[in-house]
Scaffold this motif. Sequence first.
Motif, short mmCIF file in Angstrom:
data_model
loop_
_atom_site.label_atom_id
_atom_site.label_comp_id
_atom_site.label_asym_id
_atom_site.label_seq_id
_atom_site.Cartn_x
_atom_site.Cartn_y
_atom_site.Cartn_z
N SER A 115 0.82 -1.22 0.00
CA SER A 115 0.00 0.00 0.00
C SER A 115 0.85 1.27 0.00
O SER A 115 0.31 2.36 0.10
CB SER A 115 -0.92 0.02 1.23
OG SER A 115 -1.89 -1.01 1.13
N HIS A 159 2.77 3.97 -1.90
CA HIS A 159 2.82 4.47 -3.28
C HIS A 159 3.82 5.61 -3.44
O HIS A 159 3.87 6.23 -4.51
CB HIS A 159 1.42 4.92 -3.71
CG HIS A 159 0.43 3.81 -3.67
ND1 HIS A 159 0.44 2.74 -4.53
CD2 HIS A 159 -0.61 3.57 -2.81
CE1 HIS A 159 -0.53 1.91 -4.23
NE2 HIS A 159 -1.19 2.39 -3.19
N LEU A 161 7.23 7.34 -4.26
CA LEU A 161 8.23 6.99 -5.27
C LEU A 161 9.64 7.14 -4.72
O LEU A 161 9.92 8.06 -3.96
CB LEU A 161 8.06 7.91 -6.49
CG LEU A 161 6.71 7.87 -7.18
CD1 LEU A 161 6.69 8.86 -8.34
CD2 LEU A 161 6.40 6.47 -7.67
N LYS A 170 2.66 14.29 -6.00
CA LYS A 170 3.49 13.23 -5.44
C LYS A 170 4.46 13.83 -4.42
O LYS A 170 4.82 15.01 -4.50
CB LYS A 170 4.32 12.53 -6.54
CG LYS A 170 3.53 11.86 -7.64
CD LYS A 170 2.68 10.71 -7.16
CE LYS A 170 3.47 9.51 -6.73
NZ LYS A 170 2.61 8.37 -6.31
N GLU A 223 -3.08 10.55 -4.20
CA GLU A 223 -3.32 9.40 -3.33
C GLU A 223 -2.57 9.68 -2.05
O GLU A 223 -1.43 10.13 -2.07
CB GLU A 223 -2.80 8.12 -3.98
CG GLU A 223 -2.97 6.86 -3.14
CD GLU A 223 -1.91 6.64 -2.07
OE1 GLU A 223 -2.20 5.96 -1.07
OE2 GLU A 223 -0.78 7.17 -2.22
N TYR A 273 -3.96 2.95 -10.02
CA TYR A 273 -4.24 2.55 -8.64
C TYR A 273 -5.39 1.56 -8.57
O TYR A 273 -6.36 1.67 -9.31
CB TYR A 273 -4.60 3.76 -7.78
CG TYR A 273 -3.46 4.70 -7.52
CD1 TYR A 273 -2.49 4.41 -6.57
CD2 TYR A 273 -3.35 5.90 -8.23
CE1 TYR A 273 -1.44 5.29 -6.32
CE2 TYR A 273 -2.31 6.78 -7.99
CZ TYR A 273 -1.36 6.47 -7.04
OH TYR A 273 -0.32 7.33 -6.81
N ASP A 313 -7.98 0.23 -2.47
CA ASP A 313 -7.15 -0.19 -1.36
C ASP A 313 -7.67 0.49 -0.10
O ASP A 313 -7.72 1.72 -0.05
CB ASP A 313 -5.70 0.23 -1.64
CG ASP A 313 -4.73 -0.18 -0.55
OD1 ASP A 313 -5.15 -0.57 0.56
OD2 ASP A 313 -3.52 -0.10 -0.80
N SER A 333 -5.60 3.36 1.30
CA SER A 333 -5.40 4.57 0.49
C SER A 333 -6.65 5.44 0.46
O SER A 333 -7.77 4.93 0.50
CB SER A 333 -5.04 4.19 -0.96
OG SER A 333 -3.75 3.66 -1.04
#
Length: 153
Positions: A32, A34, A36, A74, A110, A138, A141, A144
Amino acid sequence: MEIREDDLTGQQIIALLREHLENMHEITPPGSVHALDLERLRSREITFWTAWEGDDLLGCGALKELDPTSGEIKSMRTPAAHRRRGIASKLLEHIIEVARQRGYTHLYLETGAFPAFAPARALYQRYGFEYRGPFGDYADDPNSTFMVKTLVG
């Protein structure tokens, strides 16, 4: 505070992103996470910014182009020593403005569904982000939370 595009080579940003990734793995179940890693943040479709006060790194954030009309936020992160000073708000405002300049109609994100992520979710809600289901690659989840902001009406 100065916000500038970053090439992700400085030791301070490398350390902050390492801390970010480690923290995400500590508080989020496997599969879970995400966030980077450094190499993936250096991809062509991602623009990365850092906020500075002199030589002091205050925070970071990135914008990933999903397609010509939409982007994804992000790697928003503020070191613990600089939280509650409005740095994340300034970075978010900068990212939203760049998304508008690029002509994006939607800005997605997210973030985690756990209590530790409540401040992030509250920040995004203050800026007009609304809850939605998964987007892009995605999957649904329970760990999330997915959000979107419409930039043009």
